[in-house]
Design a protein around this motif. Structure first.
Motif, PDB file in Angstrom:
ATOM      1  N   UNK A 182       0.814  -1.209   0.000  1.00 51.60           N
ATOM      2  CA  UNK A 182       0.000   0.000   0.000  1.00 51.60           C
ATOM      3  C   UNK A 182       0.847   1.257   0.000  1.00 51.60           C
ATOM      4  N   UNK A 183       2.108   1.117  -0.429  1.00 49.00           N
ATOM      5  CA  UNK A 183       3.019   2.264  -0.420  1.00 49.00           C
ATOM      6  C   UNK A 183       3.780   2.267  -1.746  1.00 49.00           C
ATOM      7  N   UNK A 184       4.474   3.357  -2.014  1.00 53.48           N
ATOM      8  CA  UNK A 184       5.257   3.458  -3.253  1.00 53.48           C
ATOM      9  C   UNK A 184       6.402   2.459  -3.231  1.00 53.48           C
ATOM     10  N   UNK A 185       6.668   1.884  -4.386  1.00 55.81           N
ATOM     11  CA  UNK A 185       7.792   0.964  -4.498  1.00 55.81           C
ATOM     12  C   UNK A 185       8.749   1.500  -5.558  1.00 55.81           C
ATOM     13  N   UNK A 186      10.005   1.635  -5.179  1.00 61.15           N
ATOM     14  CA  UNK A 186      11.042   2.061  -6.132  1.00 61.15           C
ATOM     15  C   UNK A 186      11.868   0.830  -6.496  1.00 61.15           C
ATOM     16  N   UNK A 187      12.076   0.631  -7.781  1.00 62.46           N
ATOM     17  CA  UNK A 187      12.879  -0.511  -8.221  1.00 62.46           C
ATOM     18  C   UNK A 187      14.358  -0.114  -8.188  1.00 62.46           C
ATOM     19  N   UNK A 188      15.172  -0.966  -7.591  1.00 55.78           N
ATOM     20  CA  UNK A 188      16.597  -0.669  -7.509  1.00 55.78           C
ATOM     21  C   UNK A 188      17.368  -1.922  -7.903  1.00 55.78           C
ATOM     22  N   UNK A 189      17.148  -2.383  -9.145  1.00 60.86           N
ATOM     23  CA  UNK A 189      17.703  -3.663  -9.566  1.00 60.86           C
ATOM     24  C   UNK A 189      19.229  -3.682  -9.522  1.00 60.86           C
ATOM     25  N   UNK A 190      19.863  -2.518  -9.726  1.00 60.33           N
ATOM     26  CA  UNK A 190      21.325  -2.476  -9.706  1.00 60.33           C
ATOM     27  C   UNK A 190      21.867  -2.372  -8.289  1.00 60.33           C
ATOM     28  N   UNK A 191      20.976  -2.155  -7.328  1.00 61.65           N
ATOM     29  CA  UNK A 191      21.441  -2.029  -5.951  1.00 61.65           C
ATOM     30  C   UNK A 191      22.136  -0.720  -5.651  1.00 61.65           C
ATOM     31  N   UNK A 192      21.899   0.313  -6.481  1.00 61.21           N
ATOM     32  CA  UNK A 192      22.625   1.574  -6.286  1.00 61.21           C
ATOM     33  C   UNK A 192      22.175   2.297  -5.011  1.00 61.21           C
ATOM     34  N   UNK A 193      20.868   2.298  -4.772  1.00 53.64           N
ATOM     35  CA  UNK A 193      20.362   2.980  -3.572  1.00 53.64           C
ATOM     36  C   UNK A 193      20.822   2.214  -2.332  1.00 53.64           C
ATOM     37  N   UNK A 194      20.761   0.871  -2.410  1.00 52.73           N
ATOM     38  CA  UNK A 194      21.204   0.041  -1.284  1.00 52.73           C
ATOM     39  C   UNK A 194      22.671   0.307  -0.985  1.00 52.73           C
ATOM     40  N   UNK A 195      23.455   0.444  -2.041  1.00 49.24           N
ATOM     41  CA  UNK A 195      24.879   0.684  -1.869  1.00 49.24           C
ATOM     42  C   UNK A 195      25.135   2.068  -1.298  1.00 49.24           C
ATOM     43  N   UNK A 196      24.342   3.036  -1.767  1.00 46.88           N
ATOM     44  CA  UNK A 196      24.500   4.407  -1.286  1.00 46.88           C
ATOM     45  C   UNK A 196      24.321   4.492   0.218  1.00 46.88           C
ATOM     46  N   UNK A 197      23.292   3.780   0.728  1.00 45.88           N
ATOM     47  CA  UNK A 197      23.049   3.798   2.167  1.00 45.88           C
ATOM     48  C   UNK A 197      23.794   2.687   2.886  1.00 45.88           C
ATOM     49  N   UNK A 198      24.516   1.879   2.114  1.00 44.55           N
ATOM     50  CA  UNK A 198      25.338   0.799   2.677  1.00 44.55           C
ATOM     51  C   UNK A 198      24.559  -0.031   3.686  1.00 44.55           C
ATOM     52  N   UNK A 199      23.434  -0.584   3.218  1.00 45.90           N
ATOM     53  CA  UNK A 199      22.567  -1.260   4.172  1.00 45.90           C
ATOM     54  C   UNK A 199      23.237  -2.513   4.719  1.00 45.90           C
ATOM     55  N   UNK A 200      23.092  -2.737   6.036  1.00 46.52           N
ATOM     56  CA  UNK A 200      23.819  -3.826   6.687  1.00 46.52           C
ATOM     57  C   UNK A 200      23.231  -5.205   6.444  1.00 46.52           C
ATOM     58  N   UNK A 201      21.998  -5.297   6.025  1.00 48.49           N
ATOM     59  CA  UNK A 201      21.407  -6.616   5.826  1.00 48.49           C
ATOM     60  C   UNK A 201      20.070  -6.482   5.157  1.00 48.49           C
ATOM     61  N   UNK A 202      19.415  -7.617   4.970  1.00 45.87           N
ATOM     62  CA  UNK A 202      18.083  -7.586   4.378  1.00 45.87           C
ATOM     63  C   UNK A 202      17.086  -8.213   5.328  1.00 45.87           C
ATOM     64  N   UNK A 203      15.943  -7.652   5.647  1.00 48.03           N
ATOM     65  CA  UNK A 203      15.564  -6.317   5.217  1.00 48.03           C
ATOM     66  C   UNK A 203      16.192  -5.243   6.094  1.00 48.03           C
ATOM     67  N   UNK A 204      16.271  -4.053   5.568  1.00 49.30           N
ATOM     68  CA  UNK A 204      16.743  -2.920   6.353  1.00 49.30           C
ATOM     69  C   UNK A 204      15.740  -1.795   6.195  1.00 49.30           C
ATOM     70  N   UNK A 205      15.470  -1.112   7.304  1.00 49.87           N
ATOM     71  CA  UNK A 205      14.610   0.067   7.242  1.00 49.87           C
ATOM     72  C   UNK A 205      15.389   1.277   7.695  1.00 49.87           C
ATOM     73  N   UNK A 206      15.229   2.360   6.960  1.00 50.24           N
ATOM     74  CA  UNK A 206      15.833   3.628   7.348  1.00 50.24           C
ATOM     75  C   UNK A 206      14.717   4.612   7.615  1.00 50.24           C
ATOM     76  N   UNK A 207      14.949   5.494   8.567  1.00 49.37           N
ATOM     77  CA  UNK A 207      14.041   6.628   8.719  1.00 49.37           C
ATOM     78  C   UNK A 207      14.842   7.869   8.365  1.00 49.37           C
ATOM     79  N   UNK A 208      14.374   8.602   7.363  1.00 52.69           N
ATOM     80  CA  UNK A 208      15.048   9.815   6.902  1.00 52.69           C
ATOM     81  C   UNK A 208      14.258  11.026   7.336  1.00 52.69           C
ATOM     82  N   UNK A 209      14.989  12.111   7.634  1.00 50.20           N
ATOM     83  CA  UNK A 209      14.281  13.337   7.988  1.00 50.20           C
ATOM     84  C   UNK A 209      13.943  14.111   6.705  1.00 50.20           C
TER      85      UNK A 209
END
Lengths: 157, 77
Positions: A95-122
């Protein structure tokens, strides 16, 4: 002989550099989350092969109504395969927007530690909170973090 | 050394040094584990195969047990 070798060597070094310069640059990661600037953003990185993600979706779907318009929930899908992603969404509607990141660029940018990961941004896109994994028992913790982020809203930094 | 030799050897040496870092970024990042999550990619994907592997391992070790698997059960040799 040596002159020819030197020329060959220089060619080997120069051609990749030129190719890199000519390749169109990928869209900056910031562009992906730009539409959500000005709100507290709950970014959830998910994939079709990630079982806790399937468990977290029903809860994620409740967040928008629970916390109101100041929060926006965005799912970032790191599936390389469009089919896998679509199949998952068929069984677990978002029920929310989904952004496709097939190359993993956004994941890499935030250097997520695992799957799943949630970030809260201001509102400016700075990371307020990160958590990895999803356990139904810890929903209260996750919601407390969201509340804390919403209360920070308006703090001048 | 002759100047022309240095001119050809120095870049070659440089390239060689760069090649030494070939395997320095190994492993899948957390968001790249799609293939690893497939059932057939698990270590104990096939219970019978895992049981056979363990039988062979413990026979060679001349000891038994200590590992749980979906095959013959702990302690079987």
């Amino acid at each position: 002989m040596l002159k020819r070798l030197t020329a060959l060597l220089l060619g080997v070094l120069i051609v990749p550099a030129l190719a890199a310069a000519a390749t169109p640059k990928p869209v900056p990661v910031d562009e992906a989350l730009k539409p959500y600037a000005g709100k507290i953003v709950y970014v959830d990185f998910w994939a079709s092969w990630c079982t806790p993600c399937a468990e977290s979706f029903p809860w994620l779907n409740t967040l928008q109504t629970k916390f109101g318009p100041k929060l926006v929930v965005v799912g970032v899908n790191v599936d390389e395969s469009d089919t896998a992603s679509a199949r998952f969404l068929k069984h677990h509607p978002a029920g929310f927007d989904v952004i496709r990141d097939a190359q993993g660029k956004i994941a890499e940018h935030y250097n997520i530690p695992g799957m799943p990961t949630s970030l809260i941004l201001d509102e400016q896109g700075r990371v307020l909170h990160v958590h990895s994994g999803f356990l139904p028992e810890r929903i209260n913790e996750y919601e407390a973090a969201i509340r804390a982020a919403l209360n920070h809203q308006g703090d001048s930094k | 050394m002759k100047r022309s030799s240095v001119l050809i050897l120095a870049p070659l040496l440089g390239l060689g040094l760069c090649a030494l870092s070939g395997c320095s970024s190994m492993g899948a990042k957390p968001w790249q584990r799609a293939a690893l999550s497939r059932p057939d990619m698990q270590v104990d994907a096939d219970a019978v195969q895992a049981g056979l592997d363990d039988h062979i391992y413990f026979s060679k070790e001349a000891s038994s047990g200590g590992r749980g698997f979906g095959g013959g059960g702990c302690g079987c040799n």
